[in-house]
Design an enzyme around this catalytic site. Structure first.
Site, PDB file in Angstrom:
ATOM      1  N   GLU A  66      29.313 -91.490 -10.771  1.00 20.90           N
ATOM      2  CA  GLU A  66      29.380 -90.052 -10.519  1.00 20.90           C
ATOM      3  C   GLU A  66      30.616 -89.683  -9.697  1.00 20.90           C
ATOM      4  O   GLU A  66      31.295 -88.695  -9.991  1.00 20.90           O
ATOM      5  CB  GLU A  66      28.115 -89.578  -9.796  1.00 20.90           C
ATOM      6  CG  GLU A  66      26.831 -89.781 -10.583  1.00 20.90           C
ATOM      7  CD  GLU A  66      26.144 -91.109 -10.286  1.00 20.90           C
ATOM      8  OE1 GLU A  66      24.904 -91.154 -10.308  1.00 20.90           O
ATOM      9  OE2 GLU A  66      26.860 -92.116 -10.039  1.00 20.90           O
ATOM     10  N   CYS A  89      21.997 -92.182  -7.058  1.00 21.21           N
ATOM     11  CA  CYS A  89      21.456 -92.748  -5.821  1.00 21.21           C
ATOM     12  C   CYS A  89      21.464 -91.694  -4.723  1.00 21.21           C
ATOM     13  O   CYS A  89      22.266 -90.758  -4.728  1.00 21.21           O
ATOM     14  CB  CYS A  89      22.259 -93.972  -5.398  1.00 21.21           C
ATOM     15  SG  CYS A  89      23.963 -93.614  -4.910  1.00 21.21           S
ATOM     16  N   SER A 182      27.452-131.190 -33.120  1.00 16.60           N
ATOM     17  CA  SER A 182      26.892-129.839 -33.226  1.00 16.60           C
ATOM     18  C   SER A 182      27.937-128.747 -33.399  1.00 16.60           C
ATOM     19  O   SER A 182      27.584-127.565 -33.465  1.00 16.60           O
ATOM     20  CB  SER A 182      26.059-129.531 -31.980  1.00 16.60           C
ATOM     21  OG  SER A 182      26.869-129.609 -30.813  1.00 16.60           O
ATOM     22  N   ASP A 214      28.464-133.158 -23.524  1.00 19.28           N
ATOM     23  CA  ASP A 214      29.466-132.224 -24.061  1.00 19.28           C
ATOM     24  C   ASP A 214      30.628-131.931 -23.122  1.00 19.28           C
ATOM     25  O   ASP A 214      31.664-131.422 -23.565  1.00 19.28           O
ATOM     26  CB  ASP A 214      28.786-130.897 -24.427  1.00 19.28           C
ATOM     27  CG  ASP A 214      27.698-131.059 -25.476  1.00 19.28           C
ATOM     28  OD1 ASP A 214      27.753-132.040 -26.235  1.00 19.28           O
ATOM     29  OD2 ASP A 214      26.793-130.198 -25.525  1.00 19.28           O
ATOM     30  N   LEU A 218      31.644-123.913 -19.668  1.00 17.18           N
ATOM     31  CA  LEU A 218      30.648-122.870 -19.419  1.00 17.18           C
ATOM     32  C   LEU A 218      31.268-121.585 -18.901  1.00 17.18           C
ATOM     33  O   LEU A 218      30.698-120.883 -18.065  1.00 17.18           O
ATOM     34  CB  LEU A 218      29.568-123.363 -18.442  1.00 17.18           C
ATOM     35  CG  LEU A 218      28.814-124.625 -18.867  1.00 17.18           C
ATOM     36  CD1 LEU A 218      27.839-125.048 -17.778  1.00 17.18           C
ATOM     37  CD2 LEU A 218      28.087-124.413 -20.183  1.00 17.18           C
ATOM     38  N   GLU A 313      21.671-122.332 -21.579  1.00 23.71           N
ATOM     39  CA  GLU A 313      22.326-122.804 -22.797  1.00 23.71           C
ATOM     40  C   GLU A 313      22.192-124.316 -22.968  1.00 23.71           C
ATOM     41  O   GLU A 313      22.916-124.912 -23.752  1.00 23.71           O
ATOM     42  CB  GLU A 313      23.813-122.425 -22.783  1.00 23.71           C
ATOM     43  CG  GLU A 313      24.109-121.058 -23.341  1.00 23.71           C
ATOM     44  CD  GLU A 313      25.567-120.918 -23.749  1.00 23.71           C
ATOM     45  OE1 GLU A 313      26.130-121.862 -24.323  1.00 23.71           O
ATOM     46  OE2 GLU A 313      26.124-119.844 -23.502  1.00 23.71           O
TER      47      GLU A 313
END
Length: 387
Positions: A66, A89, A182, A214, A218, A313
């Site tokens: 705002e 708020c 994968s 792996d 991330l 994950e």
């Protein structure tokens, strides 16, 4: 969840247009990943059928939507209508109350998308505006506005992060081939969605097994995106300091959750910049079995750290552990129209599994969407009764 005063749920005057609230939502989304644990909020100021100002909450601790919208006005906002995706708020925090700014600006009307479940606001913002003669309309595009801030709503009402379990599998339910390969199960469009969710959610979690297998970073691969806090479950601190998540811990906030009693084991990780979160072992462990982390305690501690969402994950082991601990609120299942086959090829949910069909967890309020050649099924997790 508190609702805006039911007196506000009336037909909108003809000159109030949903397109301005859609624009407010669009603006709010620009700050995805940067406002946590505060909500995403957008605002549009309209006068005589013209947009004279707009803004959004850009980053945690900075001015709210705002005030940014008012500051951008091309002309006086006196008598204007402001569309804001969340109830303004009315309390002092890192910034002054937005209701105060709207009153000083002498806006005539405020159109709200969703009420704010924060007990410091929760209808009080509406009341303050009304007491100063400002007309307030509520619930415009409420569903869309609530979905925009799902992590915030969950966190502010429970004190715990919203936990989302994500995995990708083939049509025959495999997350890798029998050799463990994968990359890649899903296509680029689906993978882009995953990285946008890494940007949306405050933290991402995997287990030690995924780190060893792996060696992932991330991080978010969206240019200009926000990287999630990395949370690694390593019950005994044995993954090794040579992993990427450890080597880059000074660049990307990294928390290692453990239940080890060997405090010296943490020293090498702390020296690399990792934060160590000591947790109790989970109850119900088979005698003489290796203890593992109490995941209920983990989400409580993450909540205390003001981490409002957690994106899991990891592999099948942590997926089962999270579901079995009943910490998962939502699941995202990406399905690729492929077949890997193989009895030894892993499936997405490992662990011991349930004993009887009636003991299963169910996905409710689910929806299906198509992402290129792939499909995404997502919904809320419903757990069976513990009685």
């Amino acid at each position: 969840m508190p609702n805006i005063d039911s007196a506000l749920i009336s037909e909108f005057p003809e000159d109030l247009d949903e397109k301005y609230m859609r624009r407010a939502i669009e603006l709010a989304e620009r700050a995805m990943g940067f406002t946590s644990p505060n909500p995403l909020v957008g605002a549009v100021i309209v006068k005589d059928g013209r947009v004279i100002g707009e803004g959004y909450h850009r980053r945690y601790g900075e001015l709210h939507a705002e005030r940014n919208a008012l500051a951008s006005c091309k002309e006086s906002p006196e008598g204007a209508t402001i569309y804001v995706s969340l109830e303004p708020c009315c309390h002092y925090g890192k910034t002054p109350p937005c209701t105060e700014a709207l009153i000083e600006a002498k806006v005539a009307r405020v159109v709200i998308g969703s009420s704010d479940p924060n007990p410091l606001v929760a209808g009080k913002g509406v009341k303050v505006l009304q007491e100063h003669g400002i007309k307030v309309y509520g619930h415009m595009l409420e569903k869309e506005c609530r979905e925009l801030n799902e992590p915030f709503f969950h966190f502010i009402t429970t004190g715990k992060p919203l936990v989302v379990l994500k995995y990708a599998m083939t049509l025959d339910g495999k997350i890798a081939t029998r050799t463990g390969e994968s990359k890649w199960i899903t296509g680029e469009i689906a993978r882009d969605k995953v990285h946008r969710d890494r940007m949306r959610y405050a933290s991402i979690m995997v287990g030690k097994g995924t780190v060893i297998a792996d060696d992932p970073m991330l991080t978010c691969h969206i240019e200009g995106g926000h990287d999630p806090i990395r949370v690694i479950c390593d019950s005994h601190l044995t993954m090794g300091v040579d992993r990427k998540v450890v080597q880059t811990a000074k660049d990307y906030r990294t928390i290692i959750a453990t239940c080890t009693e060997d405090l010296n084991a943490a020293i090498p990780y702390e020296e690399m910049g990792c934060e160590i979160l000591y947790l109790p072992p989970a109850a119900g462990i088979v005698p003489d079995a290796s203890p593992h982390i109490d995941l209920q305690a983990l989400v409580e501690e993450l909540g205390k750290l003001k981490i409002d969402s957690l994106y899991i994950e990891g592999g099948s082991t942590i997926a089962w552990s999270a579901l079995n601990a009943r910490i998962v609120n939502k699941v995202q299942t990406y399905i690729a129209p492929k077949f890997f086959g193989g009895v030894a090829a892993p499936s997405p949910i490992g662990g011991a599994g349930v004993l009887h069909p009636a003991d299963c967890m169910r996905l409710v309020n689910s929806r299906v969407s198509r992402l290129g050649d792939d499909y995404l099924i997502e919904g809320e997790v419903e757990y069976c009764s513990q009685e």
